[in-house]
Scaffold this active site. Structure first.
Site, PDB file in Angstrom:
ATOM      1  N   LYS A  38     -12.351   1.894  -1.557  1.00 50.29           N
ATOM      2  CA  LYS A  38     -11.850   1.903  -2.938  1.00 50.29           C
ATOM      3  C   LYS A  38     -12.996   2.086  -3.924  1.00 50.29           C
ATOM      4  CE  LYS A  38      -7.552  -0.584  -2.330  1.00 50.29           C
ATOM      5  NZ  LYS A  38      -7.032  -1.908  -2.043  1.00 50.29           N
TER       6      LYS A  38
ATOM      7  N   LYS B 101      -3.712   9.208   6.568  1.00 48.71           N
ATOM      8  CA  LYS B 101      -2.916   7.975   6.470  1.00 48.71           C
ATOM      9  C   LYS B 101      -2.056   7.989   5.201  1.00 48.71           C
ATOM     10  CE  LYS B 101      -3.499   3.648   4.783  1.00 48.71           C
ATOM     11  NZ  LYS B 101      -4.242   2.559   4.220  1.00 48.71           N
TER      12      LYS B 101
ATOM     13  N   LYS C 103      -0.444   5.096  -1.113  1.00 46.47           N
ATOM     14  CA  LYS C 103      -0.191   5.350  -2.537  1.00 46.47           C
ATOM     15  C   LYS C 103      -1.438   5.943  -3.173  1.00 46.47           C
ATOM     16  CE  LYS C 103       2.370   1.246  -2.108  1.00 46.47           C
ATOM     17  NZ  LYS C 103       2.250  -0.205  -2.096  1.00 46.47           N
TER      18      LYS C 103
HETATM   19  P1  TYM Z   1      -0.138  -2.643   1.235  1.00 48.56           P
HETATM   20  O1  TYM Z   1       0.728  -3.016   0.099  1.00 48.56           O
HETATM   21  O2  TYM Z   1      -1.163  -1.593   1.061  1.00 48.56           O
HETATM   22  O3  TYM Z   1       0.722  -2.227   2.463  1.00 48.56           O
HETATM   23  C1  TYM Z   1       1.738  -3.075   2.918  1.00 48.56           C
HETATM   24  C2  TYM Z   1       1.862  -2.996   4.428  1.00 48.56           C
HETATM   25  O4  TYM Z   1       2.147  -1.658   4.823  1.00 48.56           O
HETATM   26  C3  TYM Z   1       1.205  -1.254   5.825  1.00 48.56           C
HETATM   27  N1  TYM Z   1       0.930   0.172   5.654  1.00 48.56           N
HETATM   28  C4  TYM Z   1       0.946   1.050   6.654  1.00 48.56           C
HETATM   29  N2  TYM Z   1       1.206   0.903   7.962  1.00 48.56           N
HETATM   30  C5  TYM Z   1       1.131   2.019   8.731  1.00 48.56           C
HETATM   31  N3  TYM Z   1       0.828   3.252   8.242  1.00 48.56           N
HETATM   32  C6  TYM Z   1       0.558   3.435   6.940  1.00 48.56           C
HETATM   33  N4  TYM Z   1       0.272   4.645   6.473  1.00 48.56           N
HETATM   34  C7  TYM Z   1       0.608   2.304   6.070  1.00 48.56           C
HETATM   35  N5  TYM Z   1       0.388   2.107   4.743  1.00 48.56           N
HETATM   36  C8  TYM Z   1       0.583   0.791   4.512  1.00 48.56           C
HETATM   37  C9  TYM Z   1      -0.039  -2.089   5.547  1.00 48.56           C
HETATM   38  O5  TYM Z   1      -0.858  -2.167   6.692  1.00 48.56           O
HETATM   39  C10 TYM Z   1       0.568  -3.403   5.148  1.00 48.56           C
HETATM   40  O6  TYM Z   1       0.887  -4.170   6.292  1.00 48.56           O
HETATM   41  N6  TYM Z   1      -3.413  -6.307   1.472  1.00 48.56           N
HETATM   42  C11 TYM Z   1      -2.061  -5.976   1.793  1.00 48.56           C
HETATM   43  C12 TYM Z   1      -1.019  -6.864   1.122  1.00 48.56           C
HETATM   44  C13 TYM Z   1      -1.217  -8.317   1.411  1.00 48.56           C
HETATM   45  C14 TYM Z   1      -0.939  -8.977   2.630  1.00 48.56           C
HETATM   46  C15 TYM Z   1      -1.282 -10.350   2.402  1.00 48.56           C
HETATM   47  C16 TYM Z   1      -0.462  -8.552   3.866  1.00 48.56           C
HETATM   48  C17 TYM Z   1      -1.667  -9.239   0.517  1.00 48.56           C
HETATM   49  N7  TYM Z   1      -1.703 -10.478   1.143  1.00 48.56           N
HETATM   50  C18 TYM Z   1      -1.133 -11.294   3.434  1.00 48.56           C
HETATM   51  C19 TYM Z   1      -0.336  -9.515   4.890  1.00 48.56           C
HETATM   52  C20 TYM Z   1      -0.651 -10.868   4.660  1.00 48.56           C
HETATM   53  C21 TYM Z   1      -1.854  -4.556   1.316  1.00 48.56           C
HETATM   54  O7  TYM Z   1      -2.501  -4.055   0.466  1.00 48.56           O
HETATM   55  O8  TYM Z   1      -0.828  -3.964   1.847  1.00 48.56           O
END
Ligand code: TYM
Length: 322
Positions: free
Chosen positions: A113, A192, A195
């Site tokens: 990032k 991948k 967003k």
């Molecule tokens: P975020 O919001 O980016 O994504 C949410 C979940 O979706 C999964 N994901 C994917 N899995 C497979 N292929 C992809 N292209 C893909 N894009 C997104 C992410 O791996 C995630 O599981 N930091 C986290 C949010 C968070 C969280 C937590 C998760 C905050 N606190 C505690 C688990 C436990 C995040 O940014 O996810």
């Protein structure tokens, strides 16, 4: 009984990668009778990148509606906005004071990032600590996530284990659960789906927009007549994740046989998505136009989440001498 916990950032509408990588596997786990699930909207995390209050509200509703539309049972489980349980910030501060600086400086997601963004704020740097607090605050056993979150889970475990060694058993040490077939869902450009890369597929948009979205998947430029290689094609890769064995075999034959264009394959993918997500798409749209029902579900969940958060936080505070 296992406690399952996971969160989705309110940084946009949940996309197909979020659904396949996290939301659907998490909901499948939540349906197992003995599991107790905590699914939340990571709205504090979204403040690292989204500064517009109206947009944040809209995104919070989108993420909440996606969880419910995909079948999350909020009566059996706990459903909440991260920001409504402020104990998480207190725990994050305590954990910050036990987090080695190099651990954060070497985090892949921070490097990634900070290379791309013009505004690199401190929130982005301590992002993994807030995430560790999200997990450790609720005594989670299993955290279903996509592969991009693996390092964050390792940090969470490290922080929990180090704290337990110093102060005696305090935190439950969680295990990540990463579905091997859905580790990294590719976006329309084959990278991948994310967003921040602008390459997502949004299954909740109108048929017309969804079709346009799918038609923009990048392919090579082989002529219609030429046989095509399914294993290098972005359209086929997505189809493979969603179709039945029979549907996949039929599409494979069409690719190999020639006289079958990428436009045809994209149309098949569009129709498949519309078919398999019919219920989720219509429930999502209903919920988005009635956000009061989401608010009610979240309020109830936040009461349940707060009780546990207060209990775990007091356990931690007494250990560190507060
Ligand atoms: P975020 O919001 O980016 O994504 C949410 C979940 O979706 C999964 N994901 C994917 N899995 C497979 N292929 C992809 N292209 C893909 N894009 C997104 C992410 O791996 C995630 O599981 N930091 C986290 C949010 C968070 C969280 C937590 C998760 C905050 N606190 C505690 C688990 C436990 C995040 O940014 O996810």
């Amino acid at each position: 009984m296992a406690r399952i916990l996971t969160g989705i950032q309110s940084s946009g509408k949940p996309h197909l990668g979020n659904l396949l990588g996290a939301i659907l596997p998490a909901i499948a786990l939540s349906k197992e009778q003995h599991n107790d699930s905590f699914f939340f909207i990571a709205d504090l995390h979204s403040l690292t990148t989204i500064k517009d209050p109206g947009l944040r509200k809209e995104n919070i509703n989108s993420v909440a509606a996606a969880w419910i539309a995909c079948g999350f049972d909020t009566k059996k489980n706990t459903f909440y906005r991260q920001s409504k349980v402020p104990e998480v910030c207190e725990l994050a501060w305590i954990l910050n004071c036990f987090t080695p600086f190099p651990m954060l400086a070497n985090a892949h997601s921070f490097k990634d990032k900070s290379d791309k963004l013009s505004n690199v704020n401190a929130g982005l740097f301590v992002y993994p600590v807030l995430m560790a607090a999200d997990i450790l605050l609720y005594d989670a056993d299993i955290v279903p996530v996509g592969k991009d979150q693996k390092q964050h889970l390792e940090m969470t475990r490290d922080l929990g284990i180090t704290f337990n060694k110093k102060f005696g058993d305090t935190f439950v040490i969680p295990d990540p659960q990463i579905n091997s077939q859905m580790e990294i869902i590719p976006g329309i450009d084959g990278k991948k789906m994310s967003k921040s890369y602008g390459n997502t597929i949004d299954i909740f948009q109108s048929d017309k927009k969804l079709r346009k979205n799918i038609m923009s998947i990048q392919t090579d430029s082989l002529a219609l007549e030429a046989p095509k290689n399914p294993s290098t094609c972005n359209v086929f890769k997505l189809y493979e994740l969603l179709g039945s064995q029979k549907e996949i075999q039929t599409l494979r034959k069409s690719y190999l046989g020639g006289n079958y264009g990428y436009g045809h394959a994209k149309q098949e993918l569009f129709e498949l998505i519309v078919k398999i997500f019919a219920k989720e798409r219509s429930t999502y749209n209903e919920l988005i136009s009635h956000p009061e029902s989401l608010e009610k579900m979240l309020n109830e969940g936040e009461k349940k989440a707060s009780k546990i958060a207060r209990y775990v936080l007091s356990r931690v505070k007494s250990k560190v001498g507060f």
